[in-house]
Design a protein around this motif. Structure first.
Motif, PDB file in Angstrom:
ATOM      1  N   ASP A   1     -21.725   7.350  45.286  1.00  0.00           N
ATOM      2  CA  ASP A   1     -21.412   7.964  43.989  1.00  0.00           C
ATOM      3  C   ASP A   1     -20.533   7.008  43.183  1.00  0.00           C
ATOM      4  N   THR A   2     -21.127   5.929  42.727  1.00  0.00           N
ATOM      5  CA  THR A   2     -20.374   4.907  41.987  1.00  0.00           C
ATOM      6  C   THR A   2     -19.891   5.407  40.640  1.00  0.00           C
ATOM      7  N   PHE A   3     -20.437   6.505  40.156  1.00  0.00           N
ATOM      8  CA  PHE A   3     -20.010   7.055  38.875  1.00  0.00           C
ATOM      9  C   PHE A   3     -18.712   7.853  39.007  1.00  0.00           C
ATOM     10  N   ALA A   4     -18.246   8.066  40.249  1.00  0.00           N
ATOM     11  CA  ALA A   4     -17.059   8.885  40.472  1.00  0.00           C
ATOM     12  C   ALA A   4     -15.811   8.061  40.768  1.00  0.00           C
ATOM     13  N   VAL A   5     -15.939   6.718  40.812  1.00  0.00           N
ATOM     14  CA  VAL A   5     -14.801   5.896  41.206  1.00  0.00           C
ATOM     15  C   VAL A   5     -14.152   5.258  39.992  1.00  0.00           C
ATOM     16  N   SER A   6     -12.950   4.721  40.201  1.00  0.00           N
ATOM     17  CA  SER A   6     -12.204   4.077  39.117  1.00  0.00           C
ATOM     18  C   SER A   6     -12.877   2.772  38.705  1.00  0.00           C
ATOM     19  N   ALA A   7     -12.579   2.331  37.512  1.00  0.00           N
ATOM     20  CA  ALA A   7     -13.229   1.148  36.946  1.00  0.00           C
ATOM     21  C   ALA A   7     -12.975  -0.109  37.765  1.00  0.00           C
ATOM     22  N   ASP A   8     -11.830  -0.179  38.476  1.00  0.00           N
ATOM     23  CA  ASP A   8     -11.524  -1.396  39.225  1.00  0.00           C
ATOM     24  C   ASP A   8     -12.453  -1.599  40.418  1.00  0.00           C
ATOM     25  N   LEU A   9     -13.220  -0.568  40.819  1.00  0.00           N
ATOM     26  CA  LEU A   9     -14.177  -0.698  41.904  1.00  0.00           C
ATOM     27  C   LEU A   9     -15.579  -1.047  41.405  1.00  0.00           C
ATOM     28  N   VAL A  10     -15.739  -1.154  40.107  1.00  0.00           N
ATOM     29  CA  VAL A  10     -17.046  -1.513  39.540  1.00  0.00           C
ATOM     30  C   VAL A  10     -16.885  -2.632  38.526  1.00  0.00           C
ATOM     31  N   LYS A  11     -16.024  -3.592  38.830  1.00  0.00           N
ATOM     32  CA  LYS A  11     -15.784  -4.727  37.925  1.00  0.00           C
ATOM     33  C   LYS A  11     -17.003  -5.638  37.885  1.00  0.00           C
TER      34      LYS A  11
END
Length: 321
Positions: free
Chosen positions: A311-321
């Motif tokens: 669920d990459t849409f549920a994590v903070s922005a720093d985990l999807v840089k």
């Protein structure tokens, strides 16, 4: 946040190798998507590079395991029920269990030519279909398996016409006809026949986009972007990293038979360093995420071994840089 009710749209996605940036970066892949939403087409480009670095994080909790993260994302926002954002955060696919373990021994890529690559992809594709079909059935999506075309000559598709070694296209999945296409010559040029784990992760990632289409995740994202066009880049990274995470979940299902159990260091090295954008990629071109982000999500899918990891849409922005 307020948003339009989610209804569903259409899509095309593919991989390409990027141009070489400097001597410290080895090209591997570059991906792009062509999104068709209510008659509007938008191209989304992304670089996927060999960075030459390394990642060292805590070990996963289960065997077989690679060094890497082990998190289960949990939505912290409370969007309006029935919206695209609600769907992205709380899709039913996150509540499905691990993929069924597959008996999926890797085929020999031989000299990397058409015949050998075709055998490799056909065997891997059967395993992908067998692994994901029960998940789709659980979700009430009993649709035909996607098609597969392996080409070394010009090919006509529902998403356009392509030639071998044209531009930097490696492989792509076309939502117009639910078929994945693989350019034999470009794959051999980018990887050679020795780096079979790169072939595995490339095809598993592309199949991850098929999962997003069947489960509605991709179309929910398209609807979300109609209300939030300013989120295009970050949403693209979340989308691509999720596909990589689904690829990691599948890799776990074939770990014993492929086998990966005696190649986990290699798997960790490639997942952490082979895919993703360079730190010097301009901010407005970061659509797939940095190599460290790609490694994080591939390993997270592998370590958790279930779709709740993705669920990459549920994590903070720093985990999807």
């Amino acid at each position: 946040m307020q948003g339009q009710p989610y209804g569903g749209q259409g899509h095309f996605n593919g991989f390409q190798p990027p141009p070489r940036r400097d001597s410290s970066f080895r090209l591997v892949l570059l991906g792009f998507s062509l999104l068709v939403v209510i008659g509007i087409a938008a191209a989304i480009m992304a670089v996927v590079l060999w960075t030459g670095g390394s990642t060292s994080t805590a070990s996963g909790p289960v065997e077989p395991k690679v060094s890497g993260p082990s998190i289960v994302p949990t939505p912290t926002t409370n969007p309006e029920k029935g919206t695209a954002e609600d769907f992205l955060l709380n899709a039913d696919v996150y509540r499905t269990g691990p993929l069924t373990e597959q008996n999926c021994k890797s085929a020999d890529l031989g000299n990397g030519g058409l015949a050998a690559q075709k055998v490799y992809y056909q065997r891997l594709f059967k395993c992908l279909n067998d692994a994901w079909r029960p998940v789709f059935h659980e979700l009430g999506q009993d649709k035909p398996d996607p098609g597969l075309v392996v080409f070394d000559k010009p090919v006509q598709t529902a998403c356009g016409n392509f030639e071998p070694l044209s531009g930097r296209v490696l492989a792509f999945y076309c939502y117009g006809n639910q078929v994945m296409y693989v350019d034999v010559k470009q794959m051999d040029k980018a990887f050679g026949p020795k780096e079979d784990l790169a072939y595995l992760m490339t095809i598993a990632h592309e199949y991850g986009h098929h999962v997003q289409g069947v489960t509605g995740l991709f179309y929910a994202r398209a609807a979300y972007l109609q209300d939030h066009p300013d989120q295009k880049l970050e949403s693209s990274r979340r989308n691509e990293l999720q596909a990589s995470c689904f690829g990691g979940v599948f890799s776990r299902a074939v770990a014993k038979s492929y086998p990966l159990t005696d190649r986990l260091d290699e798997f960790k090295e490639q997942s952490s360093n082979s895919f993703g954008e360079s730190p010097d990629t301009p901010e407005d071109e970061r659509t797939h995420g940095l190599a460290t982000s790609q490694g994080f999500w591939i390993q997270n899918g592998f370590n958790i071994g279930a779709n709740k990891a993705c669920d990459t849409f549920a994590v903070s922005a720093d985990l999807v840089k």
